[in-house]
Design an enzyme around this catalytic site. Structure first.
Site, PDB file in Angstrom:
ATOM      1  N   ALA A   1      23.996  48.796  27.263  1.00 20.69           N
ATOM      2  CA  ALA A   1      25.222  48.034  27.488  1.00 20.69           C
ATOM      3  C   ALA A   1      24.892  46.579  27.154  1.00 20.69           C
ATOM      4  O   ALA A   1      24.222  45.896  27.929  1.00 20.69           O
ATOM      5  CB  ALA A   1      25.668  48.175  28.936  1.00 20.69           C
TER       6      ALA A   1
ATOM      7  N   GLY B   1      25.037  39.691  33.642  1.00 20.05           N
ATOM      8  CA  GLY B   1      24.516  41.032  33.391  1.00 20.05           C
ATOM      9  C   GLY B   1      25.591  42.074  33.579  1.00 20.05           C
ATOM     10  O   GLY B   1      26.770  41.745  33.667  1.00 20.05           O
ATOM     11  N   ASN B   2      25.172  43.325  33.620  1.00 22.80           N
ATOM     12  CA  ASN B   2      26.133  44.400  33.864  1.00 22.80           C
ATOM     13  C   ASN B   2      25.454  45.516  34.649  1.00 22.80           C
ATOM     14  O   ASN B   2      24.259  45.454  34.938  1.00 22.80           O
ATOM     15  CB  ASN B   2      26.728  44.908  32.538  1.00 22.80           C
ATOM     16  CG  ASN B   2      25.668  45.491  31.643  1.00 22.80           C
ATOM     17  OD1 ASN B   2      25.084  46.526  31.947  1.00 22.80           O
ATOM     18  ND2 ASN B   2      25.392  44.797  30.529  1.00 22.80           N
ATOM     19  N   ARG B   3      26.217  46.528  34.984  1.00 25.55           N
ATOM     20  CA  ARG B   3      25.728  47.542  35.931  1.00 25.55           C
ATOM     21  C   ARG B   3      24.926  48.666  35.281  1.00 25.55           C
ATOM     22  O   ARG B   3      24.566  49.627  35.946  1.00 25.55           O
ATOM     23  CB  ARG B   3      26.915  48.175  36.664  1.00 25.55           C
ATOM     24  CG  ARG B   3      27.619  47.217  37.570  1.00 25.55           C
ATOM     25  CD  ARG B   3      28.734  47.946  38.312  1.00 25.55           C
ATOM     26  NE  ARG B   3      29.566  47.010  39.023  1.00 25.55           N
ATOM     27  CZ  ARG B   3      29.239  46.475  40.187  1.00 25.55           C
ATOM     28  NH1 ARG B   3      28.106  46.793  40.762  1.00 25.55           N
ATOM     29  NH2 ARG B   3      30.058  45.617  40.774  1.00 25.55           N
ATOM     30  N   SER B   4      24.653  48.590  34.000  1.00 26.95           N
ATOM     31  CA  SER B   4      23.923  49.685  33.355  1.00 26.95           C
ATOM     32  C   SER B   4      22.549  49.867  34.000  1.00 26.95           C
ATOM     33  O   SER B   4      21.801  48.908  34.179  1.00 26.95           O
ATOM     34  CB  SER B   4      23.750  49.384  31.870  1.00 26.95           C
ATOM     35  OG  SER B   4      22.856  50.313  31.310  1.00 26.95           O
TER      36      SER B   4
END
Ligand code: CTP
Length: 395
Positions: free
Chosen positions: A270, A205-208
């Site tokens: 994102a 995943g990512n930090r969005s």
């Protein structure tokens, strides 16, 4: 957007009443003429003087012993829209069953204006079958229900039942009038970071946080657009059609099937560029040692829409950890009608923050840095710009 509109804000007795003061302020800032009603118990949570100071008119509390002989009908006829925020379980039940035992519920019966209801209560009370019956009736009667959301509740508890944020309620009120610059337009927004499964419990995943996309969706709704939000995170309460997704693949399917009917698409999500090529069907075991995870490209949601014959006006985002020149060098601005480059390396900008430092890049590569602003402000400004660039907009 609410210039000159007569909005009646009714506050019932829950701790979220303190947020009603801010909602009143936002309504006033949006140009509305605001009158207020408080129930007796609301006055335990919020001082009537606060609403008087914010709106310029003292709230109506009593049904009797008032100069007005019939305050409920007078207020009901005056209002162009009525908002009940917060709506407690008891107030919801009264609205559902047409009980008129206090000024608030009597006015709900006495008005022909559209009604927006923002419930707020503890999770147990919200989930109680009696409350669920009330809310189903209220919805069935054609009233607009905003929220509740999830989060911190009174007494340190957490869960569903938290009143929608004032901005979300404001958007619902503004949408009632549908006279905004985006009235008649359909807008698609992507938000949040995708999650690409490694196994049934783990993902890449990512930090969005989805905050920018949520702000953009709400701001479009406030301007009268029909909004479709394809998102991996919790959507804001408001007049928005929400399509929940998790992966880039699901986002692509949701977006590609809806984009042809849209006037504008804003890609604030994102999206992972790569995903595990063979996610495990069962949970990977520690004892099996570090897994080898082979990656494969995900569908590029934005490019798919950019390639469509009758494509909507496209707004792309470019998350950069360096100079905006990097985004331009990669030609990101050439695929879209407007590129919003944001510096995600700054502490006050990018993922998870409430503010954003963005630079607009036009298709010809010209840049326009915007000052650091809240994500809500960036969203408002972005729609001002997009509206002016759309066919039929004043440029
Ligand atoms: N985007 C998308 N689908 C993808 C990847 C990105 O729709 N699979 C969209 C994003 O929502 C954003 C824009 O494309 O609006 C640019 O995303 P970004 O990650 O900044 O750009 P990339 O093209 O992936 O470039 P890079 O990762 O090399 O910076």
């Amino acid at each position: 957007m609410l210039t000159g509109r007569r909005i009646l804000l009714a506050v019932s007795g829950g701790v979220a009443a303190y947020k009603a003061a801010y909602l009143a302020r936002r309504l006033v800032e949006a140009g509305a003429e605001v009158r207020t009603i408080m129930t007796e118990s609301a006055t335990r949570f919020l001082g009537p003087q606060t609403l008087a100071a914010v709106t310029g008119v003292p709230p109506e509390i009593e049904m009797f012993d008032r100069p007005s002989v019939s305050p409920h009908t007078t207020l009901g006829q005056w209002a162009e829209a009525m908002v009940v925020a917060p709506a407690t379980a008891a107030t919801l039940a009264r609205i559902a069953h047409g009980l008129s035992e206090d000024l608030l519920s009597a006015t709900v019966l006495a008005t022909r204006a559209p009604l927006v209801v923002a419930p707020a209560m503890h999770t147990e009370m919200w989930e109680h079958p009696a409350t669920q019956r009330s809310i189903a009736i209220v919805r069935g009667d054609g009233h607009v229900v905003v929220g509740p959301g999830s989060g911190a509740l009174a007494g340190g508890d957490e869960g569903r039942g938290r009143m929608a944020e004032p901005e979300e309620i404001l958007a619902a009120v503004e949408a009632l009038f549908e006279d905004g610059p985006l009235a008649g337009r359909t807008v698609l927004v992507t938000a949040g970071g995708t999650r690409e499964p490694i196994d049934p419990v783990r993902y890449i995943g990512n930090r969005s946080s989805g905050k920018m996309g949520n702000a953009i969706a709400l701001a479009a709704a406030r301007r009268g657009a029909r909004v479709v939000l394809v998102t991996t995170v919790e959507a804001p309460a408001g007049p928005i059609e929400v399509v929940p997704v998790e992966t880039a693949e699901q986002m692509a399917e949701a977006v590609w099937s809806r984009a042809p009917g849209c006037d504008v698409a804003v890609f604030a999500a994102a999206v992972a560029d790569f995903r595990p090529e063979a996610p495990s069907g069962g949970k990977l075991k520690r004892a099996d040692g570090p897994p080898e995870i082979g990656l494969e490209p995900t569908p590029d949601v934005l490019r798919g829409v950019a390639a469509m014959d009758d494509r909507p006006f496209l707004v792309g985002f470019a998350a950069e950890t360096g100079d905006v020149a990097e985004a331009i060098a990669k030609g990101k601005h050439e695929r879209v009608d407007l590129l919003v480059a944001n510096d995600v390396a700054r502490a006050d900008s990018g993922f998870g923050t409430d503010t954003n430092a963005v630079t607009l890049v036009a298709p010809d590569g010209s840049t326009e840095p915007w000052p650091l602003a809240t994500k809500d402000e960036v969203a408002e400004r972005l729609w001002d710009r997009v509206a002016s660039l759309l066919p039929g907009g004043e440029s």
